[in-house]
Structure formats: C-alpha cells, structure tokens
Design an enzyme around this catalytic site. Structure first.
Site, mmCIF file in Angstrom:
data_model
loop_
_atom_site.group_PDB
_atom_site.id
_atom_site.type_symbol
_atom_site.label_atom_id
_atom_site.label_comp_id
_atom_site.label_asym_id
_atom_site.label_seq_id
_atom_site.Cartn_x
_atom_site.Cartn_y
_atom_site.Cartn_z
ATOM 1 N N ARG A 1 -17.738 -4.815 -3.705
ATOM 2 C CA ARG A 1 -18.430 -3.548 -3.998
ATOM 3 C C ARG A 1 -18.414 -3.182 -5.480
ATOM 4 N NH1 ARG A 1 -14.695 -0.331 0.058
ATOM 5 N NH2 ARG A 1 -13.262 -1.704 -1.070
ATOM 6 N N CYS B 1 -12.017 -6.608 -10.357
ATOM 7 C CA CYS B 1 -11.515 -6.981 -9.027
ATOM 8 C C CYS B 1 -12.578 -7.825 -8.312
ATOM 9 C CB CYS B 1 -11.205 -5.729 -8.207
ATOM 10 S SG CYS B 1 -10.462 -6.115 -6.589
ATOM 11 N N ASP C 1 -13.381 -7.567 -5.361
ATOM 12 C CA ASP C 1 -14.021 -6.711 -4.353
ATOM 13 C C ASP C 1 -15.555 -6.761 -4.483
ATOM 14 O OD1 ASP C 1 -15.080 -4.294 -3.041
ATOM 15 O OD2 ASP C 1 -12.965 -3.761 -2.798
ATOM 16 N N HIS D 1 -10.673 -0.246 -9.610
ATOM 17 C CA HIS D 1 -11.466 0.685 -8.806
ATOM 18 C C HIS D 1 -10.576 1.414 -7.815
ATOM 19 C CE1 HIS D 1 -11.647 -1.826 -5.040
ATOM 20 N NE2 HIS D 1 -11.291 -2.746 -5.907
ATOM 21 N N CYS E 1 -8.612 0.361 -4.122
ATOM 22 C CA CYS E 1 -8.480 -1.105 -4.219
ATOM 23 C C CYS E 1 -7.532 -1.645 -3.132
ATOM 24 C CB CYS E 1 -7.942 -1.489 -5.598
ATOM 25 S SG CYS E 1 -7.811 -3.273 -5.837
HETATM 26 CO CO CO Z 1 -9.884 -4.194 -5.557
#
Ligand code: CO
Length: 210
Positions: free
Chosen positions: A46, A42, A44, A98, A101
């Site tokens: 993090r 992803c 993302d 994750h 999400c």
């Molecule tokens: Co995500």
C-alpha cells in the site's frame, strides 16, 4: 484469465499509452538513469514509492524491505546505498515508514515469527532505546505509531553512521537524509526527522580518518 495475466495485459496497455503521449519516452530512459532521490521504504503493497510521490520512472532509486530498515550488516541495503551515493550521486535519501506498519506491529509482540524474528530484533532494539516515550502514549495504536516514528528516526541515524554517508558528506556535502511517515488513512506523507549533510551524532559513530 489468470490474475497474473492481467498484469502483463495492463503493462502492454501502459506502454502503449506512454508511447502515444510521447513516442521518445522509452528510448530516452534507456541510456540515462539520473535519479535525485534514494527511497528506503516498507515492502507493504500500500506504500508504492512512485505513486504516492507522483514521480515517474527514472526519478527515484528504490530499496524496500519489511519496516524500512537500515541494518548495517545488510549487504543488499549497503549495495543500494553505495551505488546511489557514489555512482548516481543522489542528493537526498528518504527513509519512509508508514502508520499501521505490520512489521513494527509484529515486533511489538512476543510471538515467534520464525526467521523474521531476526529482522524484527532490530525493531525491538529501537523499542528498548525509547521504551519510556513509547509507554507514555495512552493507547496501543498510539504506542505503535510512536514506535513507527522513532523507528524511522533511528533508521535515518543508521544511515548517518555508515562510512558511505560520512565520506560523501565530507567530500561532497550531500546527500541530505530525511525521515518521513506515510499515513494510510489520508495518503499524506509527513516529514518527521532530517539530517542535513554534516550533522553531528554521538561521536562514537563518527569516523575521523575517512
Ligand atoms: Co510496513
């Protein structure tokens, strides 16, 4: 100092630190890219592939998008996959989702997100395939996390449906496909699904003349 200038300063410090540890570090990486892993994760911020797996530059070939999707008409993903499999000869492809999400969460709503609707549609389809299992979870958070796990599983299966993977399985008996989920709460990544080379799937997706 602007925020972005910090990135360039940190980069300089990082490069000097690497050189101090090992004067040949960059020169060795210039001519060789030989990663054993393709990571589909992803976007993302993090969930950075190298940091959470303790890997160095050169070790993982990375593709990231919203909600770690393998969409069979995505030219970007397919180009990365083709290159990783046929040129780099990666032995493992990892789809890593994750918990929590935001992309999957958005797909569970009925909100209009503009152009992202078209991307989220792929996740809504996964939700429809597994509606009973998801609705069987007691809380909203558990429903979300179940869909996140099932989405990772579906994306691994989407990899196996490509002629790129099927051809490589037939000719070279790799790569091994993995579905993992990273937990933002404890930093731990858990394997939840896998398809070793040669795994059979619904025969409608298997090419018999590769
Ligand atoms: Co995500």
């Amino acid at each position: 100092m602007n925020n972005y200038e910090r990135l360039l300063l940190e980069n300089k410090a990082w490069a000097m630190e690497k050189l101090a540890d090992d004067p040949g570090y960059f020169e060795r990486l210039v001519d060789i890219q030989n990663p054993e892993f393709l990571w589909i994760g992803c976007s993302d911020s993090r969930v950075p592939a190298n940091e959470i797996t303790g890997t160095q530059p050169g070790e993982i070939f990375v593709h990231r998008n919203i909600a770690n999707m393998v969409v069979h008409t995505d030219l970007n993903l397919l180009s990365v996959l083709h290159y990783a499999v046929n040129v780099l000869h990666v032995k493992h492809v990892i789809v890593c989702g994750h918990y929590g999400c935001g992309g999957v969460k958005a797909a569970m709503t009925n909100h209009d997100y503009g152009i992202i609707n078209k991307w989220l549609r792929n996740i809504k389809d996964v939700q429809r395939y597994h509606r009973d299992e998801i609705n069987g979870m007691p809380t909203e958070e558990q429903k979300l996390n179940k869909l996140i796990e099932l989405n990772v599983q579906e994306q691994v299966m989407n990899l196996a449906k490509t002629s790129i993977i099927q051809k490589s399985w037939k000719e070279k008996q790799y790569p091994h496909l993995h579905g993992w989920v990273y937990d933002l709460h404890d930093g731990i990544t858990r394997p939840i699904f896998e398809m070793p080379a040669g795994t059979h799937m619904d025969p409608i997706y298997e090419f018999d003349d590769l």
